[in-house]
Design an enzyme around this catalytic site. Sequence first.
Site, PDB file in Angstrom:
ATOM      1  N   TYR A  93     102.164  27.367 157.793  1.00 14.38           N
ATOM      2  CA  TYR A  93     101.049  28.164 158.328  1.00 14.38           C
ATOM      3  C   TYR A  93     102.490  28.422 160.086  1.00 14.38           C
ATOM      4  O   TYR A  93     102.989  27.494 160.467  1.00 14.38           O
ATOM      5  CB  TYR A  93     100.078  28.089 158.937  1.00 14.38           C
ATOM      6  CG  TYR A  93      99.037  27.754 158.335  1.00 14.38           C
ATOM      7  CD1 TYR A  93      98.956  28.689 156.693  1.00 14.38           C
ATOM      8  CD2 TYR A  93      97.572  26.981 158.399  1.00 14.38           C
ATOM      9  CE1 TYR A  93      97.788  28.909 156.065  1.00 14.38           C
ATOM     10  CE2 TYR A  93      96.117  27.717 157.498  1.00 14.38           C
ATOM     11  CZ  TYR A  93      96.602  28.214 156.322  1.00 14.38           C
ATOM     12  OH  TYR A  93      95.907  28.646 155.639  1.00 14.38           O
TER      13      TYR A  93
HETATM   14  N1  LIG Z   1      93.630  28.803 150.775  1.00 17.72           N
HETATM   15  C1  LIG Z   1      94.185  29.547 151.403  1.00 17.72           C
HETATM   16  O1  LIG Z   1      94.711  30.680 150.698  1.00 17.72           O
HETATM   17  C2  LIG Z   1      93.169  30.642 152.041  1.00 17.72           C
HETATM   18  C3  LIG Z   1      93.454  32.210 152.790  1.00 17.72           C
HETATM   19  C4  LIG Z   1      93.521  32.245 154.090  1.00 17.72           C
HETATM   20  C5  LIG Z   1      92.991  31.115 154.753  1.00 17.72           C
HETATM   21  N2  LIG Z   1      92.161  29.632 154.716  1.00 17.72           N
HETATM   22  C6  LIG Z   1      91.727  29.370 155.558  1.00 17.72           C
HETATM   23  O2  LIG Z   1      90.442  29.838 155.746  1.00 17.72           O
HETATM   24  C7  LIG Z   1      90.144  29.984 157.183  1.00 17.72           C
HETATM   25  C8  LIG Z   1      89.375  30.819 157.160  1.00 17.72           C
HETATM   26  O3  LIG Z   1      89.477  32.017 157.638  1.00 17.72           O
HETATM   27  P1  LIG Z   1      90.434  33.057 157.627  1.00 17.72           P
HETATM   28  O4  LIG Z   1      91.012  32.318 159.137  1.00 17.72           O
HETATM   29  O5  LIG Z   1      91.684  33.543 157.220  1.00 17.72           O
HETATM   30  O6  LIG Z   1      89.712  34.348 157.844  1.00 17.72           O
HETATM   31  P2  LIG Z   1      87.465  34.189 158.727  1.00 17.72           P
HETATM   32  O7  LIG Z   1      87.220  32.625 158.941  1.00 17.72           O
HETATM   33  O8  LIG Z   1      86.842  35.029 157.918  1.00 17.72           O
HETATM   34  O9  LIG Z   1      87.861  35.037 160.619  1.00 17.72           O
HETATM   35  C9  LIG Z   1      88.626  33.966 161.510  1.00 17.72           C
HETATM   36  C10 LIG Z   1      88.908  35.201 162.208  1.00 17.72           C
HETATM   37  O10 LIG Z   1      87.764  36.062 162.821  1.00 17.72           O
HETATM   38  C11 LIG Z   1      87.457  36.081 163.913  1.00 17.72           C
HETATM   39  N3  LIG Z   1      85.804  35.127 164.254  1.00 17.72           N
HETATM   40  C12 LIG Z   1      85.757  34.007 164.678  1.00 17.72           C
HETATM   41  N4  LIG Z   1      84.874  33.876 164.575  1.00 17.72           N
HETATM   42  C13 LIG Z   1      84.231  34.703 165.847  1.00 17.72           C
HETATM   43  C14 LIG Z   1      82.698  34.905 166.214  1.00 17.72           C
HETATM   44  N5  LIG Z   1      82.259  34.081 165.998  1.00 17.72           N
HETATM   45  N6  LIG Z   1      82.608  36.155 166.732  1.00 17.72           N
HETATM   46  C15 LIG Z   1      83.763  36.849 166.572  1.00 17.72           C
HETATM   47  N7  LIG Z   1      85.149  37.059 165.965  1.00 17.72           N
HETATM   48  C16 LIG Z   1      85.421  35.592 165.240  1.00 17.72           C
HETATM   49  C17 LIG Z   1      88.363  35.765 164.854  1.00 17.72           C
HETATM   50  O11 LIG Z   1      89.600  36.633 164.446  1.00 17.72           O
HETATM   51  P3  LIG Z   1      89.715  38.050 166.416  1.00 17.72           P
HETATM   52  O12 LIG Z   1      89.261  37.131 167.399  1.00 17.72           O
HETATM   53  O13 LIG Z   1      91.164  38.469 166.034  1.00 17.72           O
HETATM   54  O14 LIG Z   1      88.474  38.411 165.496  1.00 17.72           O
HETATM   55  C18 LIG Z   1      88.962  34.228 163.742  1.00 17.72           C
HETATM   56  O15 LIG Z   1      90.187  34.419 163.695  1.00 17.72           O
HETATM   57  C19 LIG Z   1      91.600  29.913 157.954  1.00 17.72           C
HETATM   58  O16 LIG Z   1      92.163  29.278 158.938  1.00 17.72           O
HETATM   59  C20 LIG Z   1      92.753  29.128 156.821  1.00 17.72           C
HETATM   60  O17 LIG Z   1      92.598  27.672 157.507  1.00 17.72           O
HETATM   61  C21 LIG Z   1      93.231  29.707 153.256  1.00 17.72           C
END
Ligand SMILES: NC(=O)c1ccc[n+]([C@@H]2O[C@H](COP(=O)([O-])OP(=O)(O)OC[C@H]3O[C@@H](n4cnc5c(N)ncnc54)[C@H](OP(=O)(O)O)[C@@H]3O)[C@@H](O)[C@H]2O)c1
Length: 324
Positions: A54
């Site tokens: 990351y």
């Molecule tokens: N193992 C893997 O291969 C893998 C892959 C992907 C992710 N992950 C992990 O999973 C975690 C979570 O997934 P993700 O970050 O990909 O996506 P997510 O949790 O589905 O979406 C996160 C994004 O949504 C927006 N958000 C979050 N809460 C909100 C709210 N209450 N209201 C409005 N907007 C909100 C923010 O972006 P904006 O404000 O820019 O919209 C935030 O960065 C990652 O951070 C990572 O640690 C792991």
Amino acid sequence: MSRGLPLSKMGCGTWAWGNRLLWGYDESMDGQLQAVFNCCVSQGVTLFDTGDSYGTGRLAGRSELLLGQFSRDYEGMGKDQICIATKLAAYPWRLTRSAMRSACRASADRLGRPVDLVQMHWSTANYAPWQERPLLEGLADLYEQGLVKGVGLSNYGPRQLRSVHQRFVQRGVPIATLQVQYSLLSTYPITTLGLKETCDELGIRLIAYSPLGLGLLTGKYADSKMLPGGLRGFLFRQLLPGMRPLLDGLQAIATSRTKTMAQVALNWCMAKGTIPIPGAKTLSQAQENIGALGWQLDPGEVAELDQLAARVDRKMVQNIFQTQ
Ligand SMILES: NC(=O)c1ccc[n+]([C@@H]2O[C@H](COP(=O)([O-])OP(=O)(O)OC[C@H]3O[C@@H](n4cnc5c(N)ncnc54)[C@H](OP(=O)(O)O)[C@@H]3O)[C@@H](O)[C@H]2O)c1
């Protein structure tokens, strides 16, 4: 059992912390991110997911650095429960067991504290199956040598999970967690792969990553004039037309519950027995997400969301490394 690994009901993802390309991070956000961290821990959201891959460009490793700094600075309720879960990448140049030890040491150095849960970020089975064995043996070494409290996998399907589990059992190393992309826009890991049953049978906790569909399930991007730039905007443009009924259904349940769509989407993940780890970039997002705790959708609401999710014609793209 893993050694006293504290896993909260919900966690916080930190992929965006240090990622300029996809998530528009810049250093001026660090104060907000520290507030996110402090708020989460004080409210019982003590599991933080990061990865050694990351951070983009010169910001490589930034997510781990920030988490380390925030956890050292934090003084308050829940400090002893903080669980930092990192993922070690299966880079093509990581070929030996000792490479995993070096990688975990480098993560611990960035964190300034030991890693609690170490996860294999992805499997190389789809493209370089010969690479995988030493990396997994190295992962198990980390547990055996007492360097971590638990080990986990990421993006593994049931067939491969069973095979790794079998090998680790021979070594007396439990697999604590598996993380996969799971949300109302990505039901494939459970409905198609049957991973929840497999994990339950093997005593593994299932972690749901991208539980908000990269932000789509919060509803804030429903208006196509509000789309984020770059790759996310491109992807959202493809997905939005087919998910209107799902967004409407989420909104209706959220209104009747006096909750937000994000809270309903996260609560649904927990109703399915997973630990969601939503990413948060601001204090208000973290506070909103924490509001998914402390109440439960009823079975009728869960079933309605299941049906709406099943009817979405174009789902979130699956991770290219996800195996069977
Ligand atoms: N193992 C893997 O291969 C893998 C892959 C992907 C992710 N992950 C992990 O999973 C975690 C979570 O997934 P993700 O970050 O990909 O996506 P997510 O949790 O589905 O979406 C996160 C994004 O949504 C927006 N958000 C979050 N809460 C909100 C709210 N209450 N209201 C409005 N907007 C909100 C923010 O972006 P904006 O404000 O820019 O919209 C935030 O960065 C990652 O951070 C990572 O640690 C792991």
